[in-house]
Motif scaffolding. Structure first.
Motif, PDB file in Angstrom:
ATOM      1  N   TRP A  54     -45.527  90.581 -13.164  1.00  0.00           N
ATOM      2  CA  TRP A  54     -45.872  89.803 -14.354  1.00  0.00           C
ATOM      3  C   TRP A  54     -44.690  89.739 -15.321  1.00  0.00           C
ATOM      4  O   TRP A  54     -44.331  88.664 -15.803  1.00  0.00           O
ATOM      5  CB  TRP A  54     -47.095  90.373 -15.050  1.00  0.00           C
ATOM      6  CG  TRP A  54     -47.287  89.757 -16.397  1.00  0.00           C
ATOM      7  CD1 TRP A  54     -47.092  90.341 -17.603  1.00  0.00           C
ATOM      8  CD2 TRP A  54     -47.654  88.403 -16.676  1.00  0.00           C
ATOM      9  NE1 TRP A  54     -47.314  89.446 -18.611  1.00  0.00           N
ATOM     10  CE2 TRP A  54     -47.668  88.244 -18.064  1.00  0.00           C
ATOM     11  CE3 TRP A  54     -47.964  87.306 -15.879  1.00  0.00           C
ATOM     12  CZ2 TRP A  54     -47.989  87.041 -18.677  1.00  0.00           C
ATOM     13  CZ3 TRP A  54     -48.290  86.106 -16.493  1.00  0.00           C
ATOM     14  CH2 TRP A  54     -48.305  85.996 -17.875  1.00  0.00           C
ATOM     15  N   PHE A  57     -41.784  87.419 -14.011  1.00  0.00           N
ATOM     16  CA  PHE A  57     -42.003  85.979 -14.158  1.00  0.00           C
ATOM     17  C   PHE A  57     -42.187  85.578 -15.618  1.00  0.00           C
ATOM     18  O   PHE A  57     -41.945  84.425 -15.974  1.00  0.00           O
ATOM     19  CB  PHE A  57     -43.185  85.525 -13.306  1.00  0.00           C
ATOM     20  CG  PHE A  57     -42.862  85.531 -11.839  1.00  0.00           C
ATOM     21  CD1 PHE A  57     -41.905  84.684 -11.328  1.00  0.00           C
ATOM     22  CD2 PHE A  57     -43.489  86.398 -10.983  1.00  0.00           C
ATOM     23  CE1 PHE A  57     -41.582  84.683  -9.983  1.00  0.00           C
ATOM     24  CE2 PHE A  57     -43.187  86.415  -9.637  1.00  0.00           C
ATOM     25  CZ  PHE A  57     -42.230  85.561  -9.143  1.00  0.00           C
ATOM     26  N   HIS A  58     -42.591  86.505 -16.461  1.00  0.00           N
ATOM     27  CA  HIS A  58     -42.756  86.203 -17.880  1.00  0.00           C
ATOM     28  C   HIS A  58     -41.396  85.980 -18.560  1.00  0.00           C
ATOM     29  O   HIS A  58     -41.295  85.166 -19.480  1.00  0.00           O
ATOM     30  CB  HIS A  58     -43.529  87.330 -18.567  1.00  0.00           C
ATOM     31  CG  HIS A  58     -43.913  87.027 -19.967  1.00  0.00           C
ATOM     32  ND1 HIS A  58     -44.830  86.060 -20.286  1.00  0.00           N
ATOM     33  CD2 HIS A  58     -43.490  87.543 -21.134  1.00  0.00           C
ATOM     34  CE1 HIS A  58     -44.967  86.006 -21.594  1.00  0.00           C
ATOM     35  NE2 HIS A  58     -44.160  86.899 -22.129  1.00  0.00           N
ATOM     36  N   PRO A  77     -44.285  78.374 -20.210  1.00  0.00           N
ATOM     37  CA  PRO A  77     -45.494  78.777 -19.484  1.00  0.00           C
ATOM     38  C   PRO A  77     -45.633  78.106 -18.112  1.00  0.00           C
ATOM     39  O   PRO A  77     -46.123  78.716 -17.166  1.00  0.00           O
ATOM     40  CB  PRO A  77     -46.634  78.349 -20.415  1.00  0.00           C
ATOM     41  CG  PRO A  77     -46.027  78.365 -21.776  1.00  0.00           C
ATOM     42  CD  PRO A  77     -44.599  77.928 -21.571  1.00  0.00           C
ATOM     43  N   THR A  78     -45.150  76.880 -17.978  1.00  0.00           N
ATOM     44  CA  THR A  78     -45.203  76.202 -16.687  1.00  0.00           C
ATOM     45  C   THR A  78     -44.296  76.903 -15.681  1.00  0.00           C
ATOM     46  O   THR A  78     -44.668  77.082 -14.520  1.00  0.00           O
ATOM     47  CB  THR A  78     -44.805  74.722 -16.833  1.00  0.00           C
ATOM     48  OG1 THR A  78     -45.693  74.098 -17.755  1.00  0.00           O
ATOM     49  CG2 THR A  78     -44.838  74.003 -15.512  1.00  0.00           C
ATOM     50  N   THR A  80     -43.443  80.076 -15.751  1.00  0.00           N
ATOM     51  CA  THR A  80     -44.086  81.356 -15.435  1.00  0.00           C
ATOM     52  C   THR A  80     -45.219  81.154 -14.434  1.00  0.00           C
ATOM     53  O   THR A  80     -45.313  81.880 -13.436  1.00  0.00           O
ATOM     54  CB  THR A  80     -44.624  82.019 -16.715  1.00  0.00           C
ATOM     55  OG1 THR A  80     -43.528  82.272 -17.596  1.00  0.00           O
ATOM     56  CG2 THR A  80     -45.332  83.322 -16.403  1.00  0.00           C
ATOM     57  N   ARG A  81     -46.066  80.170 -14.677  1.00  0.00           N
ATOM     58  CA  ARG A  81     -47.194  79.907 -13.762  1.00  0.00           C
ATOM     59  C   ARG A  81     -46.694  79.500 -12.380  1.00  0.00           C
ATOM     60  O   ARG A  81     -47.247  79.924 -11.361  1.00  0.00           O
ATOM     61  CB  ARG A  81     -48.110  78.834 -14.349  1.00  0.00           C
ATOM     62  CG  ARG A  81     -48.983  79.338 -15.465  1.00  0.00           C
ATOM     63  CD  ARG A  81     -50.067  78.336 -15.824  1.00  0.00           C
ATOM     64  NE  ARG A  81     -49.527  77.085 -16.332  1.00  0.00           N
ATOM     65  CZ  ARG A  81     -49.319  76.804 -17.611  1.00  0.00           C
ATOM     66  NH1 ARG A  81     -49.609  77.699 -18.526  1.00  0.00           N
ATOM     67  NH2 ARG A  81     -48.839  75.645 -17.982  1.00  0.00           N
ATOM     68  N   ALA A  82     -45.639  78.680 -12.334  1.00  0.00           N
ATOM     69  CA  ALA A  82     -45.090  78.262 -11.036  1.00  0.00           C
ATOM     70  C   ALA A  82     -44.525  79.459 -10.281  1.00  0.00           C
ATOM     71  O   ALA A  82     -44.713  79.583  -9.057  1.00  0.00           O
ATOM     72  CB  ALA A  82     -44.019  77.197 -11.242  1.00  0.00           C
ATOM     73  N   LEU A  84     -45.435  82.661 -10.604  1.00  0.00           N
ATOM     74  CA  LEU A  84     -46.569  83.485 -10.155  1.00  0.00           C
ATOM     75  C   LEU A  84     -47.286  82.837  -8.981  1.00  0.00           C
ATOM     76  O   LEU A  84     -47.661  83.520  -8.022  1.00  0.00           O
ATOM     77  CB  LEU A  84     -47.535  83.735 -11.314  1.00  0.00           C
ATOM     78  CG  LEU A  84     -47.057  84.729 -12.361  1.00  0.00           C
ATOM     79  CD1 LEU A  84     -47.963  84.693 -13.591  1.00  0.00           C
ATOM     80  CD2 LEU A  84     -46.989  86.132 -11.784  1.00  0.00           C
ATOM     81  N   ALA A  85     -47.469  81.526  -9.034  1.00  0.00           N
ATOM     82  CA  ALA A  85     -48.138  80.822  -7.929  1.00  0.00           C
ATOM     83  C   ALA A  85     -47.315  80.932  -6.646  1.00  0.00           C
ATOM     84  O   ALA A  85     -47.865  81.156  -5.564  1.00  0.00           O
ATOM     85  CB  ALA A  85     -48.368  79.359  -8.300  1.00  0.00           C
TER      86      ALA A  85
END
Length: 103
Positions: A54, A57-58, A77-78, A80-82, A84-85
């Motif tokens: 976490w 990627f943060h 945030p995009t 970070t989400r990408a 993590l995905a």
């Protein structure tokens, strides 16, 4: 959190050395891994690894150069989400391939 990653790397390295020493050493190492104290250690390491993932990627949006898509900058945030995905997708793929290989 990198300390947690280093501890787990040492555990795996000990396993590689045990494998190189033969079947008896390998089976002894596996027996140690199956013990209750080591299962507790692995549970704690898993939590540390998840937190490490976490945080990794943060901070990604702060460490990458600006990413432009369609003339506009991709939001933090995009990114970070990408990340993590992608990490989850890679983990599922490795798990599926391992399960397929073992069957």
């Amino acid at each position: 959190t990198a300390f947690v990653v280093a501890i787990y790397a040492v555990i795996l390295l000990i396993g590689v050395f045990a494998l190189g020493r033969g079947e008896i050493a390998w089976n002894a190492w596996l027996a140690v891994l199956k013990s209750v104290p080591m299962l507790i250690v692995h549970a704690a390491l898993l939590l540390g690894m998840l937190y490490h993932t976490w945080t990794w990627f943060h901070i990604m949006p702060r460490t990458l150069p600006p990413i432009m898509v369609g003339g506009s900058r991709v939001s933090g945030p995009t990114i970070t989400r990408a990340g993590l995905a992608a990490s989850i997708a890679a983990s599922v793929l490795v798990f599926a391939l391992t399960a397929w290989w073992a069957s």
